[in-house]
Design a protein around this motif. Structure first.
Motif, PDB file in Angstrom:
ATOM      1  N   THR A  57       0.827  -1.211   0.000  1.00 28.21           N
ATOM      2  CA  THR A  57       0.000   0.000   0.000  1.00 28.21           C
ATOM      3  C   THR A  57       0.856   1.253   0.000  1.00 28.21           C
ATOM      4  OG1 THR A  57      -1.737  -1.178   1.206  1.00 28.21           O
ATOM      5  CG2 THR A  57      -1.825   1.230   1.209  1.00 28.21           C
ATOM      6  N   ILE A  66      -3.506   0.929   9.171  1.00 29.39           N
ATOM      7  CA  ILE A  66      -4.898   0.951   8.715  1.00 29.39           C
ATOM      8  C   ILE A  66      -5.386   2.367   8.430  1.00 29.39           C
ATOM      9  CG2 ILE A  66      -7.262   0.552   9.514  1.00 29.39           C
ATOM     10  CD1 ILE A  66      -6.352  -2.107  10.623  1.00 29.39           C
ATOM     11  N   GLN A  78      -3.970   3.403   5.069  1.00 29.96           N
ATOM     12  CA  GLN A  78      -4.514   2.675   3.928  1.00 29.96           C
ATOM     13  C   GLN A  78      -5.881   3.209   3.523  1.00 29.96           C
ATOM     14  OE1 GLN A  78      -4.349  -1.581   4.618  1.00 29.96           O
ATOM     15  NE2 GLN A  78      -2.330  -1.433   5.562  1.00 29.96           N
ATOM     16  N   VAL A  79      -6.765   3.420   4.486  1.00 27.49           N
ATOM     17  CA  VAL A  79      -8.082   3.941   4.131  1.00 27.49           C
ATOM     18  C   VAL A  79      -7.984   5.392   3.677  1.00 27.49           C
ATOM     19  CG1 VAL A  79      -8.706   4.739   6.461  1.00 27.49           C
ATOM     20  CG2 VAL A  79     -10.492   3.995   4.894  1.00 27.49           C
ATOM     21  N   SER A  80      -7.011   6.145   4.191  1.00 31.29           N
ATOM     22  CA  SER A  80      -6.817   7.525   3.742  1.00 31.29           C
ATOM     23  C   SER A  80      -6.345   7.570   2.293  1.00 31.29           C
ATOM     24  CB  SER A  80      -5.798   8.227   4.643  1.00 31.29           C
ATOM     25  OG  SER A  80      -6.270   8.302   5.973  1.00 31.29           O
ATOM     26  N   LEU A 129      -7.169   5.425   0.004  1.00 33.54           N
ATOM     27  CA  LEU A 129      -8.364   5.143  -0.805  1.00 33.54           C
ATOM     28  C   LEU A 129      -9.245   6.378  -0.939  1.00 33.54           C
ATOM     29  CD1 LEU A 129      -9.328   1.591   0.522  1.00 33.54           C
ATOM     30  CD2 LEU A 129      -8.189   2.157  -1.624  1.00 33.54           C
ATOM     31  N   VAL A 130      -9.367   7.152   0.127  1.00 33.45           N
ATOM     32  CA  VAL A 130     -10.142   8.391   0.056  1.00 33.45           C
ATOM     33  C   VAL A 130      -9.469   9.384  -0.899  1.00 33.45           C
ATOM     34  CG1 VAL A 130     -10.981  10.363   1.389  1.00 33.45           C
ATOM     35  CG2 VAL A 130     -11.128   8.059   2.346  1.00 33.45           C
ATOM     36  N   PRO A 148     -13.324   2.760  -0.096  1.00 38.57           N
ATOM     37  CA  PRO A 148     -13.151   3.018   1.336  1.00 38.57           C
ATOM     38  C   PRO A 148     -14.123   2.263   2.228  1.00 38.57           C
ATOM     39  CG  PRO A 148     -12.923   5.053   0.103  1.00 38.57           C
ATOM     40  CD  PRO A 148     -13.362   4.015  -0.877  1.00 38.57           C
ATOM     41  N   TYR A 194     -13.292  -1.406   2.209  1.00 41.10           N
ATOM     42  CA  TYR A 194     -12.134  -1.671   3.060  1.00 41.10           C
ATOM     43  C   TYR A 194     -12.535  -1.699   4.534  1.00 41.10           C
ATOM     44  CZ  TYR A 194      -7.588  -0.986   5.281  1.00 41.10           C
ATOM     45  OH  TYR A 194      -6.487  -1.114   6.083  1.00 41.10           O
ATOM     46  N   ILE A 195     -13.377  -0.770   4.956  1.00 35.96           N
ATOM     47  CA  ILE A 195     -13.838  -0.757   6.346  1.00 35.96           C
ATOM     48  C   ILE A 195     -14.606  -2.036   6.663  1.00 35.96           C
ATOM     49  CG2 ILE A 195     -15.375   0.424   7.964  1.00 35.96           C
ATOM     50  CD1 ILE A 195     -14.614   3.043   6.650  1.00 35.96           C
ATOM     51  N   ALA A 199      -9.904   2.502  11.345  1.00 31.64           N
ATOM     52  CA  ALA A 199     -10.429   2.592   9.982  1.00 31.64           C
ATOM     53  C   ALA A 199     -11.505   3.673   9.883  1.00 31.64           C
ATOM     54  CB  ALA A 199     -10.973   1.243   9.546  1.00 31.64           C
ATOM     55  N   PHE A 238     -10.919   7.252   7.866  1.00 35.99           N
ATOM     56  CA  PHE A 238     -11.808   7.631   6.766  1.00 35.99           C
ATOM     57  C   PHE A 238     -12.366   9.042   6.976  1.00 35.99           C
ATOM     58  CE2 PHE A 238     -16.338   7.622   5.381  1.00 35.99           C
ATOM     59  CZ  PHE A 238     -16.118   7.740   4.019  1.00 35.99           C
TER      60      PHE A 238
END
Length: 374
Positions: free
Chosen positions: A77, A134, A137-139, A141-142, A168, A171-172, A192, A196
């Motif tokens: 990632t 984590i 990773q979600v950031s 995706l955003v 996002p 992923y959550i 997560a 986000f």
């Protein structure tokens, strides 16, 4: 000689720190491992009850993975997402984004653990380890949802096709399922969620706009007022109106509390003046004005091509008048060939008609047709 892998500086530092801290954590756990105790490292990971005397853990804990599976995903990632975002935003803006996307979710998760302990008096909440990439990773995706909202990712040879803003929440959901297994703790779920919300809030309202030399955007603009980056766009269609209404109400409350600043109407008029009042240009995406210019150029070429087709078809359909009879003149003694009146005439109309279909070719532009295939 093998090709050299070019990794931007901030991404390179992230990968090195992640590897060193994860190896150090694994070595400490290996030396202190027992079958009847749970090992915590308060000076490396964030432990609510033990880490207050180690304030650097609010940041360092983000780059610590506890097992080989999560460490592999984290490396992939950071390598792929970090290279893309750092080159799109610059190293300085990428470093600021990383700081926000790690420090704030860790702090909010820390406060949540303390709050749960206050209500339940269960010491397990204050001894839970808050660690892992984590929130980053979600950031990422955003951030991709802001930069390429119209892109579609096709998986398993077309069986699954999803737009980037759907990832996002997906992923959550995966993190939530893994929290039910020994692989992840309950803190990962909160990381997560907070990652986000934090990343979207920062990109929506606070991130400085990347300067675009091809547009007249002001360099003092912040955030992204586009409809494609609205909070409701991350949710499926059936629940989107409810989420949009709820998020609007929350935003109005935050504006009333002076925690958020509403967008200036000029932010919307600057984008809506481009021809589509319902679709705003992404202020945070570099090269967006250039993409708009390419789209207009393609549409202009297509319109010109259609007009030339119509013009050549009209010329070909006109009735041709009969040519006048050739004049008869006695041949001059010195003439060795036919006179000018008897020379064969070139049918220019036929030539234009035959070439009219391929004059410019077919010009197509489909901005929603971009697809990413595995």
């Amino acid at each position: 000689m093998p090709p050299r892998i070019n990794i931007p500086p901030v991404t390179r530092i992230l990968l090195i720190v992640l590897g060193l801290q994860s190896v150090l954590s694994a070595a400490i756990r290996y030396r202190q491992w027992t079958a009847h105790s749970e090992i915590v490292i308060p000076y490396l990971n964030l432990i609510p009850q033990l880490s207050l005397i180690y304030p650097w853990t609010f940041i360092s804990t983000t780059l610590v993975e506890s097992n080989i599976f999560t460490a592999t995903i984290a490396c992939l990632t950071l390598y792929n997402g970090g290279r893309y975002l750092e080159r799109a935003w610059s190293s300085r803006e990428f470093a600021k984004f990383l700081l926000v996307a790690s420090l704030i979710p860790n702090t909010l998760c820390f406060a949540t653990m303390i709050l749960f302990f206050t209500f339940t008096r269960n010491e397990r909440w204050t001894l839970m380890t808050i660690a892992g990439t984590i929130p980053l990773q979600v950031s990422f995706l955003v951030a991709f949802s802001q930069l390429v909202p119209a892109h579609t990712v096709t998986l398993f040879r077309g069986i699954i096709s999803l737009r980037v803003p759907r990832f996002p929440l997906l992923y959550i959901g995966v993190v939530t399922l893994l929290c039910l297994t020994p692989m992840l703790t309950s803190a990962s779920f909160f990381l997560a969620i907070f990652g986000f919300l934090t990343s979207w809030t920062y990109l929506r309202f606070y991130k400085p706009v990347f300067p675009d030399l091809d547009s007249s955007q002001s360099s003092s603009l912040r955030g992204d007022a586009s409809d494609t980056f609205a909070f409701a766009e991350f949710f499926p269609g059936p629940v989107r109106p409810f989420v949009a209404s709820l998020s609007t109400q929350i935003f109005n409350v935050l504006v009333a509390m002076r925690l958020c600043t509403p967008f200036n109407p000029a932010d919307f008029s600057a984008n809506s003046s481009r021809g589509d009042s319902n679709t705003y240009m992404h202020r945070g995406a570099p090269g967006s004005a250039r993409a708009e210019a390419e789209r207009r150029r393609a549409l202009a070429l297509k319109a010109l091509d259609q007009r030339l087709h119509a013009a050549t078809a009209g010329v070909a359909s006109r009735p041709q008048s009969a040519p006048p009879p050739p004049a008869v003149h006695p041949p001059a003694p010195s003439a060795t060939g036919p006179t000018v009146q008897t020379q064969p005439q070139v049918n220019t109309q036929k030539t234009m008609t035959a070439q009219g279909g391929g004059l410019l070719g077919e010009t197509n532009y489909n901005p929603d047709g971009d697809r990413i295939s595995d």
